[in-house]
Scaffold this motif. Structure first.
Motif, PDB file in Angstrom:
ATOM      1  N   UNK A 119       0.855  -1.443  -0.005  1.00 27.99           N
ATOM      2  CA  UNK A 119       0.037  -0.254  -0.123  1.00 27.99           C
ATOM      3  C   UNK A 119       0.603   1.054  -0.176  1.00 27.99           C
ATOM      4  N   UNK A 120       0.286   1.956  -0.993  1.00 27.26           N
ATOM      5  CA  UNK A 120       1.077   3.636  -0.839  1.00 27.26           C
ATOM      6  C   UNK A 120       0.383   4.280  -0.172  1.00 27.26           C
ATOM      7  N   UNK A 121       0.527   5.679   0.950  1.00 32.78           N
ATOM      8  CA  UNK A 121       0.100   6.424   1.306  1.00 32.78           C
ATOM      9  C   UNK A 121       0.929   7.835   0.831  1.00 32.78           C
ATOM     10  N   UNK A 122      -0.315   8.277   0.460  1.00 31.47           N
ATOM     11  CA  UNK A 122       0.348   9.751   0.104  1.00 31.47           C
ATOM     12  C   UNK A 122       1.237  10.406   1.130  1.00 31.47           C
ATOM     13  N   UNK A 123       2.354  11.016   0.931  1.00 28.00           N
ATOM     14  CA  UNK A 123       2.777  12.147   1.748  1.00 28.00           C
ATOM     15  C   UNK A 123       1.826  13.626   1.557  1.00 28.00           C
ATOM     16  N   UNK A 124       1.964  14.497   3.130  1.00 25.35           N
ATOM     17  CA  UNK A 124       1.220  15.680   2.682  1.00 25.35           C
ATOM     18  C   UNK A 124       2.580  16.671   3.137  1.00 25.35           C
ATOM     19  N   UNK A 125       2.982  17.233   1.984  1.00 20.62           N
ATOM     20  CA  UNK A 125       3.644  18.583   2.068  1.00 20.62           C
ATOM     21  C   UNK A 125       2.742  19.446   2.533  1.00 20.62           C
TER      22      UNK A 125
ATOM     23  N   UNK B  87     -13.285   4.168   0.307  1.00 16.55           N
ATOM     24  CA  UNK B  87     -14.286   4.423  -0.775  1.00 16.55           C
ATOM     25  C   UNK B  87     -14.266   3.167  -0.850  1.00 16.55           C
ATOM     26  N   UNK B  88     -13.102   2.005  -1.236  1.00 14.72           N
ATOM     27  CA  UNK B  88     -14.309   0.830  -1.920  1.00 14.72           C
ATOM     28  C   UNK B  88     -14.641   0.072  -1.092  1.00 14.72           C
ATOM     29  N   UNK B  89     -15.143  -0.030   0.601  1.00 11.57           N
ATOM     30  CA  UNK B  89     -15.798  -0.644   1.112  1.00 11.57           C
ATOM     31  C   UNK B  89     -16.792  -0.012   0.690  1.00 11.57           C
ATOM     32  N   UNK B  90     -17.172   1.672   1.007  1.00 11.72           N
ATOM     33  CA  UNK B  90     -18.124   1.671   0.243  1.00 11.72           C
ATOM     34  C   UNK B  90     -18.986   1.844  -0.877  1.00 11.72           C
TER      35      UNK B  90
ATOM     36  N   UNK C  71     -10.125   0.460 -10.907  1.00 10.44           N
ATOM     37  CA  UNK C  71      -9.258   1.994 -10.985  1.00 10.44           C
ATOM     38  C   UNK C  71      -8.821   2.691  -9.858  1.00 10.44           C
ATOM     39  N   UNK C  72      -9.562   2.667  -8.477  1.00 13.11           N
ATOM     40  CA  UNK C  72      -9.431   3.616  -8.095  1.00 13.11           C
ATOM     41  C   UNK C  72      -8.135   2.440  -7.093  1.00 13.11           C
ATOM     42  N   UNK C  73      -7.494   1.269  -6.807  1.00 10.29           N
ATOM     43  CA  UNK C  73      -6.443   0.794  -6.297  1.00 10.29           C
ATOM     44  C   UNK C  73      -5.245   0.982  -7.538  1.00 10.29           C
ATOM     45  N   UNK C  74      -5.823   1.731  -8.490  1.00  7.33           N
ATOM     46  CA  UNK C  74      -4.101   1.525  -9.209  1.00  7.33           C
ATOM     47  C   UNK C  74      -3.899   3.183  -9.672  1.00  7.33           C
ATOM     48  N   UNK C  75      -5.361   3.695  -9.632  1.00  8.55           N
ATOM     49  CA  UNK C  75      -4.236   5.602 -10.070  1.00  8.55           C
ATOM     50  C   UNK C  75      -4.496   6.104  -8.226  1.00  8.55           C
ATOM     51  N   UNK C  76      -5.231   6.006  -7.398  1.00  4.43           N
ATOM     52  CA  UNK C  76      -5.487   6.950  -5.945  1.00  4.43           C
ATOM     53  C   UNK C  76      -4.928   6.536  -5.007  1.00  4.43           C
ATOM     54  N   UNK C  77      -4.353   6.973  -4.578  1.00  6.38           N
ATOM     55  CA  UNK C  77      -3.122   6.337  -3.401  1.00  6.38           C
ATOM     56  C   UNK C  77      -3.654   6.993  -1.884  1.00  6.38           C
ATOM     57  N   UNK C  78      -3.469   5.336  -1.477  1.00  3.51           N
ATOM     58  CA  UNK C  78      -3.958   6.029  -0.203  1.00  3.51           C
ATOM     59  C   UNK C  78      -3.274   6.914   0.674  1.00  3.51           C
TER      60      UNK C  78
END
Length: 511
Positions: free
Chosen positions: A2-8, A91-94, A194-201
């Protein structure tokens, strides 16, 4: 992995995203489109649902309102859980649950079961909406790009509302009313792929512990207040409505006190001390009240009073929806140079004019005034929604984007409840008070005609000769008088939103 987005730190000089970020935006627009399509389709399907399931006036309002009621009660909780466990995961569960329950709603045999399915849709919908907006906050850290992304996101509501009547009208003319709920399945399947491929956690790096008491208090505050508003709108002032409202207020006070004392609160109450945050929330809420309330009675007026098919009624509202999209996108370059406390009130002045057009042209019983009114109304709503959502996100720390987004969505859904319950309840009350039934009606027929406009429509079709025509004319006239008063009240609410924007949204003019 799982990739987690940093928060700059977000700002106009922050890094800009490339094609992948904009592709993620397209994916995140899918649930937004779905929710807006769902709301519009249901408004247009309500006459057929009323005929097929024969709900009472209260059940008719519950079919629409139970979804945003449950959603509003759970949004803060789901937004906070998304901050903790991952916004993409929520998002995916919902999305999975929403698609499954939509199939159940499509085949509900009674009004009660349809209401229950709509409640479950509210549960899973609460996972969808805060996640989409908070994920935009973590993906688009550059404020100029984020402002445009939020304009596209907000415009997706309008696009879905425009698409809903057309798609829904086609389905309602060729299939049963249950088909409108099945739209969720083809929309959400691409999201799940598409969400698991394009949207970072992304998540809060320091979420704190799960506060079960705060979760319970947040729900105990929202649900009784919204229920009290519904009860007041449908049945008038009562001890029961007052008791529910008092319970909600007490639970709300306890929730706020707990958040102020917590080391890491579930919802940072300091956000509400910022004028831009609180003002944007109120503008968001009142704008949605005006929009949803307008669609509630205009959809019935177009179909039942003017006799348009669901498809033609949907097409009549498309110009207004298109203008709303254009206004939401067009306000982005303007907002870079003009302060929001000027832009929003000017835009909302158009919405006031739209309501006044409805108020003073309903006696003409024509389609053209309603089309023009919705076009004018859409200018202000589109601009206000874009700016208010951007201010809500930019006022909150990035790690608390889920909670801030949940507050924004709570305002949106509470506005949807108020739009239907208050404006819908007002027009229902005026309809019941104004209708003068012709003599000679059977008791059951008279009761059905007095309950709702759809009941009068069905009863008049079942009667033969002039009696049916007299009944329908009386119902149409009574509904028209209710539209006049409700439109004036809607215009007043938009004026209040404009004043709030002028007073609270005073920020430094962007570069």
């Amino acid at each position: 992995m799982t990739r987690t987005a940093s928060i700059p730190t977000a700002g106009t000089d922050a890094p800009r995203v490339g094609a992948r970020g904009w592709a993620a935006l397209i994916v995140l627009m899918l649930p937004v489109l779905l929710v807006s399509v769902d709301n519009t389709v249901l408004s247009f399907a309500l006459p057929e649902i009323s005929i097929a399931l024969a709900p009472s006036g209260a059940e008719q309002l519950w079919i629409i309102d139970v979804y945003p009621l449950v959603l509003a009660g759970l949004l803060v909780t789901m937004g906070t859980l998304g901050d903790r466990f991952g916004r993409r995961r929520m998002l995916l569960i919902g999305a999975s649950g929403f698609a499954a329950v939509s199939v159940l709603a499509a085949f509900a045999p009674t009004a009660g079961l349809l209401i229950a399915a709509r409640a479950l849709l509210g549960f899973f919908g609460a996972m969808l909406m805060p996640s989409t907006l908070s994920l935009l906050r973590s993906i688009f850290v550059n404020r100029d790009q984020r402002r445009l992304a939020i304009a596209v996101w907000a415009s997706a509501f309008s696009a879905g509302s425009a698409l809903g009547p057309i798609v829904g009208g086609f389905l309602l003319e060729h299939f049963s009313w249950g088909s409108v709920f099945l739209i969720a399945v083809p929309v959400l399947i691409p999201l799940l792929i598409a969400a698991p491929l394009l949207v970072p956690e992304s998540r809060d790096p320091n979420p704190g512990r799960i506060d079960l008491l705060s979760i319970a208090l947040s729900m105990a505050a929202m649900i009784p207040v919204v229920y009290a508003i519904k009860s007041l709108a449908v049945d008038g002032p009562s001890v029961v409505a007052g008791a529910w409202a008092l319970l909600g207020v007490v639970m709300g006070v306890l929730f706020v006190r707990r958040q102020l004392r917590a080391e890491i609160p579930m919802l940072d109450m300091a956000l509400f001390r910022r004028g831009t945050f609180s003002g944007a929330i109120l503008v968001n809420l009142l704008s949605v009240v005006a929009l949803v309330g307008f669609l509630y009675f205009v959809s019935q007026h177009l179909q039942l009073v003017l006799g348009l098919s669901p498809m033609m009624a949907g097409l009549a509202l498309v110009p207004g929806m298109a203008v709303m999209i254009v206004a939401g996108l067009g306000v982005v370059p303007i907002s870079r140079r003009v302060a929001p406390h000027l832009v929003v009130p000017i835009g909302l002045a158009f919405s006031v004019a739209g309501y006044l057009i409805v108020a003073f042209t309903t006696h003409e019983h024509g389609v053209a005034p309603l089309i023009i009114a919705f076009v004018v109304l859409g200018i202000g709503i589109g601009a206000a929604e874009t700016i208010s959502n951007e201010l809500i996100l930019s006022s909150a720390p990035a790690e608390k984007a889920g909670a801030a987004s949940a507050v924004s969505e709570t305002a949106y859904e509470l506005g949807a409840v108020l739009g239907t319950a208050v404006l819908g309840g007002i027009i229902t009350a005026f309809y019941r008070a104004a209708i003068v039934l012709p003599a000679g009606l059977p008791t059951e027929t008279a009761d059905a005609a007095r309950e709702t406009l759809a009941g009068a429509y069905t009863a008049s079709n079942e009667l033969s000769g002039t009696l049916g025509d007299e009944l329908w004319q009386a119902a149409a006239d009574a509904f028209g008088s209710g539209v006049f008063i409700t439109s004036l009240i809607g215009a007043g609410l938009v004026v209040v939103a404009g004043v709030i924007a002028a007073v609270t949204l005073r920020t430094r003019t962007p570069r």
